[in-house]
Design an enzyme around this catalytic site. Structure first.
Site, PDB file in Angstrom:
ATOM      1  N   LEU A 138       1.488  -9.196   2.669  1.00  0.00           N
ATOM      2  CA  LEU A 138       1.833  -7.780   2.780  1.00  0.00           C
ATOM      3  C   LEU A 138       1.004  -7.210   3.920  1.00  0.00           C
ATOM      4  O   LEU A 138      -0.133  -7.635   4.143  1.00  0.00           O
ATOM      5  CB  LEU A 138       1.502  -7.028   1.480  1.00  0.00           C
ATOM      6  CG  LEU A 138       2.279  -7.423   0.222  1.00  0.00           C
ATOM      7  CD1 LEU A 138       1.754  -6.639  -0.977  1.00  0.00           C
ATOM      8  CD2 LEU A 138       3.774  -7.173   0.391  1.00  0.00           C
ATOM      9  N   ASP A 139       1.561  -6.251   4.638  1.00  0.00           N
ATOM     10  CA  ASP A 139       0.798  -5.606   5.702  1.00  0.00           C
ATOM     11  C   ASP A 139      -0.432  -4.921   5.120  1.00  0.00           C
ATOM     12  O   ASP A 139      -0.477  -4.574   3.932  1.00  0.00           O
ATOM     13  CB  ASP A 139       1.659  -4.564   6.423  1.00  0.00           C
ATOM     14  CG  ASP A 139       2.859  -5.185   7.117  1.00  0.00           C
ATOM     15  OD1 ASP A 139       2.797  -6.388   7.439  1.00  0.00           O
ATOM     16  OD2 ASP A 139       3.859  -4.472   7.318  1.00  0.00           O
ATOM     17  N   LYS A 140      -1.424  -4.705   5.962  1.00  0.00           N
ATOM     18  CA  LYS A 140      -2.686  -4.102   5.530  1.00  0.00           C
ATOM     19  C   LYS A 140      -2.474  -2.850   4.686  1.00  0.00           C
ATOM     20  O   LYS A 140      -3.119  -2.659   3.652  1.00  0.00           O
ATOM     21  CB  LYS A 140      -3.529  -3.769   6.760  1.00  0.00           C
ATOM     22  CG  LYS A 140      -4.825  -3.028   6.444  1.00  0.00           C
ATOM     23  CD  LYS A 140      -5.564  -2.636   7.712  1.00  0.00           C
ATOM     24  CE  LYS A 140      -6.808  -1.824   7.378  1.00  0.00           C
ATOM     25  NZ  LYS A 140      -7.525  -1.383   8.609  1.00  0.00           N
TER      26      LYS A 140
END
Length: 325
Positions: A138-140
């Site tokens: 997942l993106d940050k």
């Protein structure tokens, strides 16, 4: 100490005309271009079954790549006592609910303080599993559910399930603009031609399919439920921006807050303070990699997302009599 690795992939059409080392650096981003160049020169890279030892050789798209190489154990990520929100755990897998501001895997600019570092601390044996069992990311600033493999057999099965699109992932999001109906975005994606950290819709990219349906409509914004059919980097963010409805708060893809006319100061404050893309991995469904049991998990919206939805609702209720939908 070294370990033998085998890497396999197909050259994507968007890499037409690229040097072999450049193409492989994009296809295998966990390895540096200089390391890949050494592998090529050491006869460890084959293209369509033929060993190629010249890094400047051109690729055209569609070639089958296989790398048989050794990697040294000198790169050791350090365990760090970072708390994990564990939704489910057994001997084979772990499901976590990732908060915002937490990178999944160390990389440029984020050498530590990641989910991987946390996994190594809480589960030392997971160091024997490639990438500490991380099979998707997942993106940050995207919150929500991730599955992690605790053993090599579990990882092998999960990676295979992902490739065969047998893992279901659903997200909640807030998109800019008023959307009138659900639908599907079926547009291939590739690395952005000029922005190294961004992705883009590209006719010669990898297949990418996103399904979406409307949950609620507000003034200037729409709450969505989305399901990934594929799992490309930034897929939902890129696809929604492509159809002119970038996610609220997504500055990389054009989702800067655009407050509706007459918005209250309280509402504007909430928008200003929401400093990330409005995206949350809400549901994860898969067959257990060892037992085959169908399993499903749900993660409630995080507090900042709940506050955002409430503010959008309040603003909508104040002006709903003036709207024509």
């Amino acid at each position: 100490m070294t370990q033998q690795i085998t890497l396999q992939t197909e050259v994507t059409p968007d890499l037409l005309g690229a040097r072999l080392d450049q193409a492989l650096a994009q296809l295998f981003p966990d390895y540096s271009r200089s390391r890949i160049k050494v592998w090529i020169e050491n006869n460890q890279v084959s293209v369509n079954g033929t060993i190629i030892n010249k890094a400047r050789e051109k690729v055209f798209g569609g070639e089958y790549i296989e790398i048989q190489a050794e990697v040294e154990d000198e790169v050791r990520f350090e365990p760090e006592d970072i708390p994990l929100n564990i939704v489910y755990e057994d001997d084979d897998i772990l499901v976590i609910n990732k908060p915002k501001d937490l990178v999944v895997h160390p990389g440029a600019g984020n050498p530590n303080g990641t989910v991987l570092n946390a996994l190594l601390y809480h589960y030392p044996a997971i160091a024997e599993v490639p990438r500490a069992g991380i099979v998707h990311r997942l993106d940050k600033d995207t919150t929500g559910l991730m599955v992690v493999a605790k053993t090599i057999p579990a990882q092998t099965h999960l990676v295979n399930a992902l490739q065969k699109r047998k893992i279901t992932r659903e997200y909640e999001a807030v998109a800019s603009g008023i959307m009138t109906q659900g639908g599907k975005v079926d547009e291939p994606m590739a690395r952005h031609p000029t922005k190294r950290t961004a992705m883009a819709v590209h006719p010669m990219g990898k297949a990418a399919v996103t399904h979406y349906r409307i949950m609620e409509r507000f003034r200037n914004y729409t709450r969505l439920r989305l399901r990934l059919e594929t799992g490309r980097t930034h897929q939902i963010r890129v696809h929604m921006a492509h159809i002119a409805h970038p996610l609220l708060g997504d500055q990389l893809y054009g989702g800067r807050p655009r407050p509706p006319k007459g918005a209250s100061e309280d509402f504007l404050t909430v928008l200003r303070n929401f400093k990330r893309q409005a995206l949350h991995a809400a549901m994860l469904r898969l067959e257990h990699p060892i037992t085959g049991e169908l399993m499903e998990w749900h993660a409630p919206l995080p507090d900042d997302f709940v506050e955002l939805i409430e503010a959008l609702k309040t603003d909508y209720l104040l002006y709903k009599d003036d709207l024509d939908y």
